[in-house]
Write a protein that holds these residues in place. Structure first.
Motif, PDB file in Angstrom:
ATOM      1  N   SER A  25      -3.826  -9.548   0.072  1.00  0.00           N
ATOM      2  CA  SER A  25      -3.352  -8.388  -0.702  1.00  0.00           C
ATOM      3  C   SER A  25      -2.997  -7.229   0.213  1.00  0.00           C
ATOM      4  O   SER A  25      -2.184  -6.371  -0.129  1.00  0.00           O
ATOM      5  CB  SER A  25      -4.413  -7.952  -1.714  1.00  0.00           C
ATOM      6  OG  SER A  25      -5.629  -7.645  -1.045  1.00  0.00           O
ATOM      7  N   ASP A  31      -2.148  -0.574   1.401  1.00  0.00           N
ATOM      8  CA  ASP A  31      -0.965   0.220   1.082  1.00  0.00           C
ATOM      9  C   ASP A  31      -0.205   0.515   2.375  1.00  0.00           C
ATOM     10  O   ASP A  31      -0.760   1.050   3.339  1.00  0.00           O
ATOM     11  CB  ASP A  31      -1.395   1.525   0.408  1.00  0.00           C
ATOM     12  CG  ASP A  31      -0.210   2.302  -0.171  1.00  0.00           C
ATOM     13  OD1 ASP A  31       0.917   2.175   0.368  1.00  0.00           O
ATOM     14  OD2 ASP A  31      -0.406   3.033  -1.158  1.00  0.00           O
ATOM     15  N   GLU A  51       7.064   3.120  -3.613  1.00  0.00           N
ATOM     16  CA  GLU A  51       5.694   2.694  -3.896  1.00  0.00           C
ATOM     17  C   GLU A  51       5.593   1.168  -3.939  1.00  0.00           C
ATOM     18  O   GLU A  51       6.588   0.450  -3.952  1.00  0.00           O
ATOM     19  CB  GLU A  51       5.224   3.288  -5.226  1.00  0.00           C
ATOM     20  CG  GLU A  51       5.223   4.815  -5.245  1.00  0.00           C
ATOM     21  CD  GLU A  51       4.748   5.365  -6.576  1.00  0.00           C
ATOM     22  OE1 GLU A  51       4.597   4.556  -7.514  1.00  0.00           O
ATOM     23  OE2 GLU A  51       4.537   6.587  -6.673  1.00  0.00           O
ATOM     24  N   GLN A  52       4.340   0.713  -3.983  1.00  0.00           N
ATOM     25  CA  GLN A  52       3.986  -0.690  -4.161  1.00  0.00           C
ATOM     26  C   GLN A  52       4.505  -1.581  -3.034  1.00  0.00           C
ATOM     27  O   GLN A  52       4.959  -2.701  -3.259  1.00  0.00           O
ATOM     28  CB  GLN A  52       4.478  -1.201  -5.527  1.00  0.00           C
ATOM     29  CG  GLN A  52       3.906  -0.406  -6.697  1.00  0.00           C
ATOM     30  CD  GLN A  52       4.249  -1.013  -8.032  1.00  0.00           C
ATOM     31  OE1 GLN A  52       4.122  -2.212  -8.210  1.00  0.00           O
ATOM     32  NE2 GLN A  52       4.673  -0.202  -8.983  1.00  0.00           N
ATOM     33  N   TRP A  53       4.446  -1.071  -1.816  1.00  0.00           N
ATOM     34  CA  TRP A  53       4.683  -1.876  -0.628  1.00  0.00           C
ATOM     35  C   TRP A  53       3.347  -2.053   0.079  1.00  0.00           C
ATOM     36  O   TRP A  53       2.597  -1.089   0.273  1.00  0.00           O
ATOM     37  CB  TRP A  53       5.681  -1.210   0.313  1.00  0.00           C
ATOM     38  CG  TRP A  53       7.095  -1.240  -0.188  1.00  0.00           C
ATOM     39  CD1 TRP A  53       7.706  -0.328  -0.983  1.00  0.00           C
ATOM     40  CD2 TRP A  53       8.068  -2.247   0.087  1.00  0.00           C
ATOM     41  NE1 TRP A  53       8.999  -0.683  -1.232  1.00  0.00           N
ATOM     42  CE2 TRP A  53       9.257  -1.869  -0.578  1.00  0.00           C
ATOM     43  CE3 TRP A  53       8.071  -3.423   0.844  1.00  0.00           C
ATOM     44  CZ2 TRP A  53      10.418  -2.631  -0.523  1.00  0.00           C
ATOM     45  CZ3 TRP A  53       9.232  -4.173   0.904  1.00  0.00           C
ATOM     46  CH2 TRP A  53      10.384  -3.782   0.226  1.00  0.00           C
ATOM     47  N   ASN A  54       3.030  -3.281   0.477  1.00  0.00           N
ATOM     48  CA  ASN A  54       1.767  -3.599   1.123  1.00  0.00           C
ATOM     49  C   ASN A  54       1.995  -4.077   2.548  1.00  0.00           C
ATOM     50  O   ASN A  54       3.053  -4.662   2.860  1.00  0.00           O
ATOM     51  CB  ASN A  54       1.011  -4.691   0.352  1.00  0.00           C
ATOM     52  CG  ASN A  54       0.574  -4.214  -1.023  1.00  0.00           C
ATOM     53  OD1 ASN A  54       0.404  -3.015  -1.239  1.00  0.00           O
ATOM     54  ND2 ASN A  54       0.413  -5.140  -1.945  1.00  0.00           N
ATOM     55  N   THR A 113       6.664  -6.413  -0.849  1.00  0.00           N
ATOM     56  CA  THR A 113       6.459  -5.881  -2.195  1.00  0.00           C
ATOM     57  C   THR A 113       6.533  -7.016  -3.198  1.00  0.00           C
ATOM     58  O   THR A 113       7.144  -8.063  -2.926  1.00  0.00           O
ATOM     59  CB  THR A 113       7.505  -4.815  -2.549  1.00  0.00           C
ATOM     60  OG1 THR A 113       7.199  -4.265  -3.835  1.00  0.00           O
ATOM     61  CG2 THR A 113       8.907  -5.407  -2.601  1.00  0.00           C
ATOM     62  N   GLN A 114       5.920  -6.818  -4.343  1.00  0.00           N
ATOM     63  CA  GLN A 114       5.997  -7.790  -5.429  1.00  0.00           C
ATOM     64  C   GLN A 114       6.740  -7.218  -6.629  1.00  0.00           C
ATOM     65  O   GLN A 114       6.719  -7.802  -7.705  1.00  0.00           O
ATOM     66  CB  GLN A 114       4.586  -8.218  -5.845  1.00  0.00           C
ATOM     67  CG  GLN A 114       3.867  -9.016  -4.750  1.00  0.00           C
ATOM     68  CD  GLN A 114       2.458  -9.381  -5.156  1.00  0.00           C
ATOM     69  OE1 GLN A 114       1.687  -8.527  -5.570  1.00  0.00           O
ATOM     70  NE2 GLN A 114       2.120 -10.654  -5.048  1.00  0.00           N
ATOM     71  N   VAL A 115       7.396  -6.109  -6.442  1.00  0.00           N
ATOM     72  CA  VAL A 115       8.113  -5.449  -7.532  1.00  0.00           C
ATOM     73  C   VAL A 115       9.572  -5.282  -7.114  1.00  0.00           C
ATOM     74  O   VAL A 115       9.859  -4.802  -6.013  1.00  0.00           O
ATOM     75  CB  VAL A 115       7.489  -4.072  -7.857  1.00  0.00           C
ATOM     76  CG1 VAL A 115       8.294  -3.373  -8.945  1.00  0.00           C
ATOM     77  CG2 VAL A 115       6.040  -4.245  -8.286  1.00  0.00           C
TER      78      VAL A 115
END
Length: 729
Positions: free
Chosen positions: A281, A284, A333-336, A346-348
């Motif tokens: 996972s 961030d 946002e939502q970058w790991n 990202t998953q988005v």
């Protein structure tokens, strides 16, 4: 219609086999109807001929070289499985490798069969347009750019020709409107074709989609099956094969040339190659500072910088980064960030935005890397060499036999590929496979390929001698443009990263690029010689010779007994050309069969007519009927008489007086031949058939010239065509 696939296939190797597949289907259909086969038997023969063609072109286990057997079908099934994986995961345009050629031959061959059944057997050619629409819709929905205009023009012209050749004479023959012929059979075919079109759209919706990551939501990049949708090397090859390079990134603030890493591949499967491992996972990606890669205790000396990256032509769930990222901002946002694999993802689904990377570019010295020791604190998956053949493992040990440290082993393996004397060269076309093991074929025989083959091979060889390794996929540094660097599709690249305790992942690049795109780290340029062991007591110090196992002198097992694979253009594709040499003449002979049959009948009858005697009048009459039929006339009604048939010929062909008299003379001769008692003398008032026939035929030919299509395909040899009325010639 199949020309539309040029928008999603990067080269034209698929065109000859697909053209042969269509030609075989059409030719066998023509032969079957000429010989008055039962329609289902014609379809079965077309399927069998297609299976023979596929076995001849794409398998090495066909019975007698061309008959499909269980082994050939198994080989074709394996190729289709590979093709479906490319179809699901590949990013267009993809190369026309044999698996994709099989898929295209099979798919377009089936379409040709359906069109043949609908347009010829069922006599509703307009309905075939729904099936042909699917052929255009699939590549149109997958191509990254608009399809070339000429593909639409070619498809429209082909469909118009189909309608022109198949429909006009039928309308004139029946004397009714086209709608009158659109009976329940046509309605059923329209419904079936519509269902087929809808199902095709549903099936191919998922083809060629963008990368999917483990655990994602249904509305984003994620897939519920935990797999990855983007096959890295397929995408890489597609970018390298583009005719016109596309700008992907503009980079500013980079202090030195460095590779831009998009993803790393952890798992090696001997059958499928390198694949992405499981992603954690992570953290961030906007966190600052980002954690060091797993197993890295400290960063070696090297420059640090704040680099701005503008993805002008790039959109993907993988965010490329340079070196060791210490922080990444601006991408949304939502970058790991996953410290294990060193990738940002990202998953988005979201738009690409310019982003800023705080980067460290460590450059450890050869001495520091040689001095590393202790266990590698890294995932054991990075040392997994299971499935690697003993021959490849022996090669790795032989190349590194005199390398005292892991660093020297890595250097020896890299030089094994980059030293020209070992025979390796860069080429987007790989040598044909001969053993079923692509890695062995590359290392021991072919020795040509692009970065996929070189990085894959070095990664496996490193693991075979115990050095943790992974394959990185991304881009070379690009070209300088003022204060910026421009990275294009031509810079797509793969390289190797080896792990060293304390310093972490270190870059190696075995691909022998000659265009200056390679960016060798300081510890590889210039090469650093390995330390020479001190002489034993009592021995004199001698000048250090070149190591006996330098890459240029490393014998490759099997070189002596196995010749090099031939260069491209020699045996590569020889099977396809052999099939073309066999199938094309057969197809041409099949296409010429109707004309040959008609000419045979004509010569045989004329010989009988010239000889005279009993049967001459019947032969002349049959020749007159066939000549009339070839020009669009009716075949005589079985219940009609010779006189009524002659009247029909005279009136429909509008013969001149001389030809009319000759027809009536033939009628008299036929009636005498058929009905007069045996031995009854012929009346002197009846003109001999040898004189009457040429005048009657001349009248027919003058009033109704024969179109070229009826010359090649005489209507008299096609029973179905002969039963219909005159066409508009």
């Amino acid at each position: 219609m199949s020309t539309s696939f040029t928008g999603i296939v990067s080269d034209a190797r698929w065109v000859p086999p697909v053209a042969l597949a269509v030609f075989v289907v059409a030719g066998v259909g023509l032969l079957g109807r000429t010989l008055r086969w039962w329609p289902p038997l014609v379809v079965l023969a077309q399927l069998c001929a297609s299976a023979v063609l596929l076995s001849t072109l794409f398998t090495g286990q066909a019975v007698l070289g061309f008959l499909p057997g269980p082994a050939a079908f198994g080989e074709l099934s394996g190729l289709l499985g590979q093709a479906m994986q490319v179809a699901r995961e590949g990013v267009p345009p993809v190369p026309a490798e044999p698996p994709l050629q099989v898929l295209l031959c099979l798919g377009i061959g089936v379409v040709a069969l359906l069109v043949d059944v609908i347009a010829v057997a069922a006599a509703v050619p307009a309905v075939a347009g729904l099936v042909l629409l699917c052929v255009v819709a699939i590549p149109a929905s997958l191509a990254p750019n608009m399809l070339p205009w000429w593909t639409f023009a070619a498809g429209a012209a082909g469909f118009a020709l189909l309608l022109a050749c198949s429909g006009r004479h039928r309308q004139a023959a029946s004397g009714s409107s086209p709608l009158a012929r659109f009976d329940h059979r046509g309605v059923a075919l329209v419904a079936a074709a519509g269902v087929l079109a809808v199902l095709s759209g549903v099936v191919f919706t998922g083809v060629g989609t963008e990368g999917r990551l483990p655990g994602g939501a249904s509305t984003g990049y994620g897939s519920a099956n935990g797999g990855i949708g983007l096959r890295p090397f397929t995408s890489l090859r597609g970018q390298l094969d583009r005719d016109d390079p596309v700008d992907l990134f503009r980079v500013s603030g980079l202090p030195q040339r460095a590779y831009l890493r998009a993803m790393t591949l952890q798992h090696f499967d001997p059958g499928r190659g390198w694949e992405l491992g499981k992603l954690t996972s992570g953290v961030d990606a906007r966190q600052h500072p980002l954690p060091l890669p797993n197993g890295t205790e400290e960063l070696a000396p090297g420059p640090t910088a704040t680099v701005r990256i503008d993805p002008v032509g790039y959109r993907d769930p993988w965010l490329p980064v340079f070196g060791v990222p210490r922080g990444v901002t601006g991408m949304g946002e939502q970058w790991n960030y996953d410290p294990t694999s060193g990738v940002v993802f990202t998953q988005v689904r979201q738009e690409s935005r310019p982003y800023v990377e705080d980067v460290a570019l460590p450059s450890p010295t050869p001495q520091q890397l040689r001095a590393t020791s202790g266990p590698a604190e890294v995932d054991p998956a990075y040392t997994d060499a299971s499935g690697v053949s003993p021959r490849i493992a022996d090669l790795a040990r032989q190349i590194t036999a005199d390398a005292p440290t892991d660093f020297d082993k890595a250097v020896a393996l890299q030089r094994f590929f980059t030293d020209r004397s070992n025979g390796f060269r860069y080429d987007l076309t790989t040598a044909p496979s001969t053993s079923g093991n692509a890695l062995e074929d590359f290392l021991f025989r072919g020795k040509r390929g692009f970065c996929e083959q070189y990085a894959s091979s070095m990664g496996v060889l490193l693991r075979s001698v115990g050095v943790p390794a992974r394959v990185a996929v991304g881009f070379t540094p690009g070209e300088q443009d003022g204060d910026e660097r421009v990275i294009t599709t031509n810079d797509a690249h793969a390289w190797v990263e080896a792990f060293f305790p304390r310093y972490g992942w270190v870059t190696f690049d075995p691909t022998p690029l000659a265009d200056g795109r390679t960016s060798l780290p300081d510890y590889l340029s210039p090469p650093a010689p390995a330390p020479t062991p001190a002489p034993a007591p009592g021995q004199s110090q001698q000048p250090s010779p070149e190591p006996s196992t330098t890459p240029s002198q490393t014998p490759v097992p099997g070189d002596a007994e196995q010749p090099q694979a031939p260069e491209a253009g020699q045996s590569s594709g020889s099977g396809a050309w052999l099939a073309v040499g066999l199938v094309l003449p057969a197809a041409l002979a099949l296409g010429a069969a109707p004309l040959a049959l008609r000419e045979f009948r004509r010569r045989r009858r004329l010989a009988v007519v010239r000889a005279g005697g009993r049967g001459a009048a019947s032969a002349a009459w049959q020749e007159l009927l066939d000549e009339h039929t070839d020009r669009g006339g009716h075949r005589p009604d079985a219940a009609g008489t010779v006189r009524t048939t002659a009247t029909t010929i005279v009136e429909s062909a509008e013969l001149p007086e001389d030809a009319v008299r000759s027809v009536h003379d033939l009628v008299a001769a036929v009636e005498h031949d058929w009905y007069a008692p045996s031995g009854h003398p012929v009346s002197t008032e009846i003109t001999a058939p040898a004189e009457a026939l040429p005048r009657a035929l001349a009248g027919l030919r003058a009033g109704a010239p024969l179109p070229w299509r009826h010359r090649l395909f005489p209507r008299s040899v096609f029973p179905a065509a002969a039963r219909h009325g005159r066409s508009e010639s």
